[in-house]
Design a protein around this motif. Structure first.
Motif, mmCIF file in Angstrom:
data_model
loop_
_atom_site.group_PDB
_atom_site.id
_atom_site.type_symbol
_atom_site.label_atom_id
_atom_site.label_comp_id
_atom_site.label_asym_id
_atom_site.label_seq_id
_atom_site.Cartn_x
_atom_site.Cartn_y
_atom_site.Cartn_z
ATOM 1 N N ARG A 149 0.841 -1.191 0.000
ATOM 2 C CA ARG A 149 0.000 0.000 0.000
ATOM 3 C C ARG A 149 0.879 1.245 0.000
ATOM 4 N N LEU A 151 0.969 5.317 0.777
ATOM 5 C CA LEU A 151 0.284 6.443 1.411
ATOM 6 C C LEU A 151 0.593 7.733 0.673
ATOM 7 N N PRO A 152 -0.403 8.594 0.498
ATOM 8 C CA PRO A 152 -0.180 9.884 -0.159
ATOM 9 C C PRO A 152 0.885 10.690 0.582
ATOM 10 N N GLY A 153 1.822 11.210 -0.168
ATOM 11 C CA GLY A 153 2.899 12.009 0.408
ATOM 12 C C GLY A 153 4.091 11.191 0.847
ATOM 13 N N GLU A 155 5.085 8.394 -1.090
ATOM 14 C CA GLU A 155 5.286 7.492 -2.214
ATOM 15 C C GLU A 155 6.768 7.155 -2.359
ATOM 16 N N SER A 268 8.629 2.478 3.775
ATOM 17 C CA SER A 268 7.180 2.469 3.967
ATOM 18 C C SER A 268 6.680 1.030 3.920
#
Length: 465
Positions: A149, A151-153, A155, A268
């Motif tokens: 997955r 997450l926005p910001g 990447e 991430s």
């Protein structure tokens, strides 16, 4: 471009897909397998296997820096990062080649490309946007897996912010690192980089690390990681990431307070989404919920002739779950009448230091289900083999139904527990009660004796603690 007919077409060559294809061939079905990238899938090429090779290197690095404890000494201990990564990639390549050999041996026809449902009993295969083949089959099994997955910001950019892929082939050994997410993937990378000397901070949004594990195991591992020098922030969220010239500054909020942590790299590891895009699912009428295909215990989607298995169908996202699910699916297709697939006895393993393994209900889940429980615990400090190995940090916890003696769950942390958990898995599969486990003879000296002692402790008969 070719048109070919098969009994079964499997889309995806990971541990779910290739095992399904081989089992189908064993059952005398004519099977095709479509894979767009590497046989063995993410698990073999970019997940389970190469990460274990990396973790083995980090364990050796840890041992080399603790040699005096074992009566040895060495000077100028260092590692070659390129060789560490090269060994990991070599292991993955060797096993991927092995999968190709097994498929050929079992006469499974392999197509290199991307598959898309193209009408009843039809799969269109493309490579680089060009048609490769149109495959006809009464049964099409989707095993396209899942991906990380994003997450926005946050990447992944391949330089400062890494996904699992970049984390497995690092261009540098960062002196400092922030890992976002403390599930199995995040914790394994945190453990690898910490054992290789990096300063590691783990950020977890939930109140505890390893949130799917029993609370006592989570608390135990929290203390172990802190002893190793990790910084763990729980109940914390990432509010922003700012890239500098040679580092990344992460803004983290926890307990209503914000702090900034600057590190050379960020990993991430915040969850999984199914690979459901561009498969023609919507046109075929296949139901998808929260990026995962909905199936029954035999992998059936509700649309005749279309099945799905593995990570594509949701948690637990584990290779062994995918393989077993695929076997059930193909045996059902072949008319063998297997038991429907269930997740009640699927073990989970995390290969950090020390290792974590579990199966069945946690204490909290058992109580939520209305069960009266008996709990047994045994620490590794009471086990002779663990002490002799220099691995006294560990514990085993067993959860029993107080009325029936059913083994509801087992939860372990310590050396080699990923190898030992299968003992409890077999016990649960055989519907063993505490009586059989208590009268089983465990070999001495082994760490597995701690499993026996944990059972004895649940019933007030523990010997060595």
């Amino acid at each position: 471009m070719t048109d070919q007919s098969f009994d079964v077409v499997v889309v995806g060559g990971g541990p779910g897909g290739y095992v399904t294809a081989i089992r189908g061939a064993q059952l005398k079905l004519k099977v095709a397998l479509v894979e767009r990238e590497n046989l063995g899938g993410i698990c073999l090429n970019w997940g389970c296997i190469p990460t274990k090779a990396l973790l083995r290197s980090s364990e050796i690095n840890h041992l080399l820096h603790t040699l005096p404890e074992y009566g040895f000494s060495a000077e100028n201990v260092k590692f070659d990062l390129d060789k560490v990564v090269k060994r990991s990639r070599g292991v993955a390549k060797q096993l991927s080649s092995g999968v190709a050999h097994l498929l050929k041996k079992n006469k499974v026809t392999v197509f290199d490309g991307t598959g898309r449902l193209a009408g009843k009993g039809t799969l269109a295969v493309e490579k680089d946007g060009k048609p490769v083949a149109t495959l006809k089959a009464k049964h099409i099994i989707l095993a396209t897996g899942a991906r990380a997955r994003v997450l926005p910001g946050i990447e992944p950019d391949g330089r400062f912010i890494w996904s699992y892929r970049e984390a497995m082939v690092p261009d540098i050994m960062p002196k400092s690192l922030v890992v976002i997410g403390s599930g199995a993937i995040g914790i394994e990378f945190a453990s690898f980089y910490r054992n290789m000397g990096a300063e590691v901070t783990v950020v977890e949004a939930l109140p505890r690390i390893l949130p799917v594990e029993d609370e006592e195991i989570s608390a135990f591992m929290h203390k172990q990681f802190e002893k190793q020098g990790m910084k763990l922030l729980v109940g914390a969220s990432v509010k922003g990431v700012e890239k500098g010239r040679d580092s990344v500054t992460v803004t983290i909020e926890a307990g209503g307070k914000a702090q900034k942590i600057t590190a050379e790299r960020v990993i991430s590891a915040v969850g999984i989404v199914g690979n459901v895009e561009n498969l023609g699912l919507e046109q075929a009428g296949v139901k998808v919920e929260r990026t995962h295909v909905v199936v029954d215990g035999f992998g059936r989607t509700g649309v005749e002739g279309i099945y799905a298995i593995g990570d594509l169908t949701g948690p637990p996202w584990l290779a062994h779950k995918a393989s077993h699910e695929g076997v059930v699916c193909i045996e059902h297709i072949a008319g063998l009448k297997p038991h429907p697939f269930e997740t009640w006895n699927i073990p989970g393993c995390t290969y950090c230091r020390p290792q974590v393994a579990s199966v069945g209900m946690t204490e909290a889940k058992a109580k939520e289900a209305g069960r009266k429980v008996k709990i047994g615990r045994f620490p590794f400090i009471g086990n002779g083999k663990a002490i002799a190995m220099g691995e006294p940090e560990g514990m085993i916890k067993t959860v029993f139904d107080a009325e029936t003696g059913e083994l509801l769950g087992a939860h372990m942390a310590g050396a080699e527990v990923t190898e030992m958990i299968q003992g409890y898995v077999v016990a649960r599969q055989l519907e063993t009660t505490e009586a059989e486990l208590m009268h089983t003879v465990f070999p001495h000296p082994t760490i597995s004796e701690a499993m026996h002692e944990s059972v004895l402790d649940a019933y007030g008969q523990v010997i060595h603690f």
